[in-house]
Write an enzyme that holds these catalytic residues in place. Structure first.
Site, PDB file in Angstrom:
ATOM      1  CB  SER A   1      50.411  35.225  37.458  1.00 41.97           C
ATOM      2  OG  SER A   1      50.492  34.271  38.614  1.00 41.97           O
TER       3      SER A   1
ATOM      4  NE  ARG B   1      49.010  47.237  42.100  1.00 39.97           N
ATOM      5  CZ  ARG B   1      49.348  46.311  42.269  1.00 39.97           C
ATOM      6  NH1 ARG B   1      48.321  45.220  42.213  1.00 39.97           N
ATOM      7  NH2 ARG B   1      50.714  45.891  42.393  1.00 39.97           N
TER       8      ARG B   1
ATOM      9  NE  ARG C   1      42.391  41.039  37.638  1.00 38.01           N
ATOM     10  CZ  ARG C   1      43.587  40.372  37.446  1.00 38.01           C
ATOM     11  NH1 ARG C   1      44.674  40.664  38.246  1.00 38.01           N
ATOM     12  NH2 ARG C   1      43.926  39.507  36.503  1.00 38.01           N
TER      13      ARG C   1
ATOM     14  NE  ARG D   1      51.070  45.378  36.502  1.00 37.48           N
ATOM     15  CZ  ARG D   1      51.027  44.696  37.698  1.00 37.48           C
ATOM     16  NH1 ARG D   1      51.779  43.810  37.926  1.00 37.48           N
ATOM     17  NH2 ARG D   1      50.169  45.292  38.583  1.00 37.48           N
TER      18      ARG D   1
ATOM     19  CD  GLU E   1      52.526  39.295  38.748  1.00 38.25           C
ATOM     20  OE1 GLU E   1      51.076  38.670  38.241  1.00 38.25           O
ATOM     21  OE2 GLU E   1      52.439  39.516  39.816  1.00 38.25           O
TER      22      GLU E   1
END
Length: 424
Positions: A350, A275, A260, A389, A347
């Site tokens: 999801s 990130r 990403r 994470r 997080e």
């Protein structure tokens, strides 16, 4: 994507849901193009009927003059049909492009809100860790263990890249293997190995294009884009197929790297592993009949929660509000794990229900019975979990005052030892 029929029959709901997402979509233009398309089709059908009649009259005409007159008329009708066909193709191309821009509907139970600040957070599950010292962030822990090397990662590839070494690299691999085993052996999910690159057509089918183009990495010479998540290839696994009766639900799991650009988060979380441009993830995916998708959503959420529970790490569940929903999702939950060193909730998963949104784009159908009509299945996805994470949370929750890190009990069979220790 939403069907034209659904948009026509639910205009106000579709417009309202677009506003609830705090975004825009060209609904009025879609309706205009749809109306023009239907009018063009009617005109073409009329002209084709005229042409068919002219052909019959030509065959029946006895006089040459009559035949020539009918032939001239037929040519005129043919020219008009060709002109309408050209316009029809132009309208259909623009219509399809705009349909790709319309997000999924919002489930009626989703809380309303403009952005992530209005997500609904559950009470944390589990106790907060207690330290007799100031807990360190993972980048300090990794440096003391000689296990996270940001300098060499940046030197090789630029910002937001890193190198894992020694025990930390082993812990990273153990997390992946343990999660795959947990979902495949215990949960009954079928493990898959997936492509890490796909064509642009595939990304349109999964719903990642055109919305997220700027966040995707592309091959410079060929029509390949690198996957941002295993959801993308999973959504294409049965593209263009009709699944036979009795084949649903299909519960799948895979480990893949994810790529990403993180353009949408420029300037955020620039330190550490939170990130980054390249990371690993274990992803679950489900194909099911529409009547079962809510149950499957809760199943995926339960499996995602299982990971922090087994690791013994405090976590909470977050119900996404309408403005924070992914473009493809009608309803989503996040799972967040506590990281005491950075003093933050991370997080790690999801979990989303996309209804038949992706199935329509990918033209995937199924039969409920061998001779029954075809329907679009519902498709769901859930991270279980994102590795960097999760690794942060493990390092920071299990850190010791001497710089070592205790290996969580569930990971020890995969590690072969129970502690990461700094080099002498």
């Amino acid at each position: 994507m939403l069907s034209l029929q659904f948009i026509r029959e639910n205009v106000e709901r579709v417009k309202r849901d677009v506003l609830l997402r705090n975004t825009t979509a060209p609904i009025d233009r879609i309706l205009q193009l749809d109306e023009e398309r239907r009018q063009l089709l009617q005109e073409v059908e009329k002209l084709r009927a005229e042409r068919n009649l002219a052909n019959k009259e030509i065959a029946a005409a006895k006089e040459a003059a009559d035949r020539e007159e009918r032939i001239a008329l037929m040519r005129s009708v043919g020219d008009r049909i060709s002109a309408f066909d050209v316009r029809l193709k132009t309208v259909e191309v623009e219509l399809k492009e705009h349909l790709y821009e319309v997000p999924n509907i919002v489930d009626p139970t989703v809380p309303h809100g403009a952005d992530e600040d209005l997500n609904v957070k559950s009470e944390p599950f589990g106790d907060a860790p207690v330290f007799e010292f100031q807990p360190r962030p993972h980048w300090e822990i990794g440096e003391r263990l000689a296990g996270i090397d940001f300098d060499r990662g940046v030197r090789m590839s630029g910002s937001r890249f890193f190198v894992l070494r020694g025990g930390v690299a082993h812990l990273h691999r153990a997390l992946i293997q343990w999660m795959l085993d947990l979902h495949a052996r215990e949960g009954g999910f079928e493990e898959c190995y997936l492509p890490y690159m796909m064509t642009e057509e595939s990304f349109y089918a999964s719903g990642h294009l055109p919305k997220f183009r700027e966040n995707l990495y592309r091959d410079a010479e060929e029509d390949y884009l690198f996957i941002p998540t295993a959801e993308a290839p999973f959504a294409n696994l049965y593209r263009g197929e009709i699944l036979p009766a009795g084949s649903l639900p299909k519960r799948l799991v895979a480990h893949t790297p994810c790529f990403r650009r993180e353009k949408m988060s420029a300037g955020r979380d620039t330190r550490g592993l939170k990130r980054v441009h390249q990371f690993e993830k274990v992803e679950m995916f489900v194909y099911c009949e529409p009547e079962q998708s809510e149950n499957e959503l809760q199943l995926l959420l339960g499996r995602a929660r299982t990971i922090p529970e087994r690791l013994g790490i405090r976590y909470r569940t977050v119900e996404q509000c309408s403005g924070d929903l992914d473009f493809k999702s009608t309803k989503s939950y996040d799972v967040e794990m506590w990281a005491p060193g950075v003093d933050d909730w991370l997080e790690v998963s999801s979990v989303s229900n996309c209804l038949d949104f992706q199935a329509r784009r990918a033209n995937i159908r199924y039969r409920s019975s061998p001779d029954g009509p075809t329907r679009h299945p519902h498709m769901l996805n859930g991270s279980a979990l994102g590795i960097p994470r999760t690794l942060i949370s493990v390092l920071e929750n299990y850190q010791q005052v001497d710089g070592s890190v205790t290996v969580p009990e569930v990971l020890r069979p995969y590690m072969g030892f129970d502690r990461l220790t700094p080099p002498a």
